[in-house]
Design an enzyme around this catalytic site. Structure first.
Site, short mmCIF file in Angstrom:
data_model
loop_
_atom_site.label_atom_id
_atom_site.label_comp_id
_atom_site.label_asym_id
_atom_site.label_seq_id
_atom_site.Cartn_x
_atom_site.Cartn_y
_atom_site.Cartn_z
N THR A 1 0.82 -1.22 0.00
CA THR A 1 0.00 0.00 0.00
C THR A 1 0.85 1.27 0.00
O THR A 1 0.47 2.27 -0.59
CB THR A 1 -0.91 0.01 1.26
N SER B 1 1.39 -7.58 -1.36
CA SER B 1 2.13 -8.66 -0.69
C SER B 1 1.33 -9.95 -0.58
O SER B 1 1.89 -10.98 -0.20
CB SER B 1 2.63 -8.22 0.67
N SER B 2 0.06 -9.93 -0.93
CA SER B 2 -0.69 -11.19 -0.96
C SER B 2 -0.16 -12.10 -2.07
O SER B 2 -0.44 -13.29 -2.09
CB SER B 2 -2.18 -10.93 -1.16
N ASP C 1 0.30 -7.12 4.61
CA ASP C 1 -0.47 -8.37 4.72
C ASP C 1 0.41 -9.58 5.01
O ASP C 1 0.08 -10.42 5.85
CB ASP C 1 -1.27 -8.63 3.43
N GLN D 1 -3.12 -22.26 18.78
CA GLN D 1 -4.02 -21.27 18.18
C GLN D 1 -4.04 -19.99 19.00
O GLN D 1 -4.49 -18.95 18.52
CB GLN D 1 -5.43 -21.85 18.05
N1 ASP Z 1 -2.66 -5.44 0.53
C1 ASP Z 1 -1.51 -4.65 0.94
C2 ASP Z 1 -0.28 -5.52 0.84
O1 ASP Z 1 -0.02 -6.29 1.72
C3 ASP Z 1 -1.70 -4.13 2.32
C4 ASP Z 1 -0.57 -3.28 2.84
O2 ASP Z 1 0.36 -2.95 2.16
O3 ASP Z 1 -0.63 -2.87 4.00
O4 ASP Z 1 0.43 -5.43 -0.12
#
Ligand code: ASP
Length: 339
Positions: A12, A57-58, A89, A274
């Protein structure tokens, strides 16, 4: 003048809202720099390596972790520290993986990112970025103050392999409940000297080989033999088992037998809890004593992120399941506390 290498992977921090669709999309590093003129005023030289493909990053994966480790290796002698810009993420997974891949690390590798893009008026990106650079550059008696893989976010510095993303909407996105923070930024930048790992004199060893295929068995009351068997019989060498409380599971004979068969067939099963706080204590209750007897590995207070990446790292280096188990239960990079 000291030199810091910023490695830009995406996230982000470097995104902009597409005016037509309103969807957040990655921008290049020059556009990030335009938003932070303060970078010019730093008392260190900044070098930048931007990944060709800037990702959310997903979409992170072990092949990119190997590239990151390779980049650090290639620049290790010439720079004083590293700042890795990464989406939040999966930041804790990448930081954990890198901590295992970089043995004898003696220079700072500081991950940061943000919850709002750097171009947004209320962005948290500028503070995160500027302080991450300051931490990567911080020295005392000519030695790095944080010779660790760490995550800097919202005024706090966490050990990478102890942290996890716990909040997707607050600026305070990370926590490391089983280990103290390494530094806190306010009017002063205060380092928790006694909680920061100090390296020996051995040279850096970079382990780029990871075995990406691991499975996860997350338990719930009433889980059936069909579900457990499907996971245990999958074609993987390592399984992370997320258990209840202090590492407890059902004592049903079918369940214990299935685990035992999997271990006897050469699979490594790692027990982590957990619960986000506290530790696995194999043998404390009857419901975990059997697990110890059949050769399940004790994950102590490791995070899920550290457990998964440590398994990938060890399976990538070692064939013998007994040896993998032994290292899983050993504190390699400050990722677990043996209670
Ligand atoms: N979806 C974004 C990522 O992990 C969220 C972030 O950057 O905080 O790339």
């Amino acid at each position: 003048m000291s030199q810091i290498l910023i490695i830009y992977t995406g996230g982000t921090i470097g995104m902009m809202s597409d005016p037509a669709t309103k969807v957040l999309k990655p921008i290049n590093f020059e556009q990030i720099m335009d938003n932070v003129p303060e970078l010019e005023k730093l008392n260190c030289k900044i070098k930048v390596h931007s990944f060709e493909e800037i990702i959310d990053s997903s979409n992170m994966n072990p092949a990119i972790w190997s590239q990151l480790a390779g980049l650090i290796e290639a620049n290790y002698e010439t720079v004083d520290g590293f700042v890795i810009l990464h989406g939040s993420d999966t930041m804790a997974f990448t930081a954990s993986a890198l901590s295992f891949m970089l043995e004898n690390l003696a220079k700072p590798v500081i991950f940061t990112g943000s919850q709002l893009p750097i171009s947004a008026i209320r962005t948290d990106a500028k503070e995160n970025l500027m302080t991450a650079i300051e931490i990567a550059n911080a020295k005392k008696n000519d030695k790095a103050r944080v010779p660790e893989v760490a995550i800097y976010f919202d005024y706090k510095l966490f050990r990478g392999n102890r942290s996890f993303k716990y909040n997707s909407s607050k600026f305070e996105a990370f926590r490391s409940p089983n280990y103290p923070i390494l530094a806190e930024s306010g009017v002063h930048l205060r380092f928790s000297v006694n909680d920061i790992r100090q390296p020996g004199n051995e040279p850096l060893i970079v382990h780029k080989n990871l075995m990406g295929d691991v499975a996860v068995l997350k338990l719930y009351p009433g889980i059936s033999p069909k579900v457990v068997e499907t996971i245990l019989s999958s074609d993987v060498r390592g399984i992370i088992m997320e258990t209840f409380g202090a590492g407890n599971t059902s004592t049903d004979a079918w369940f214990i037998d299935m685990l035992k068969n999997a271990v006897d067939s050469g699979k490594v099963i790692l027990d982590i809890s957990q619960c986000k706080v506290g530790t696995v204590e194999l043998g404390r209750y009857e419901t975990s004593k059997l697990l110890k007897d059949i050769g399940i590995a004790n994950g102590y207070d490791m995070t899920y992120e550290a457990a998964v990446t440590k398994m990938m790292h060890l399976l990538g280096q070692i064939k013998d399941p007994q040896e993998v188990k032994q290292y899983l239960e050993t504190d390699l990079r400050g990722e677990l506390t043996i209670s």
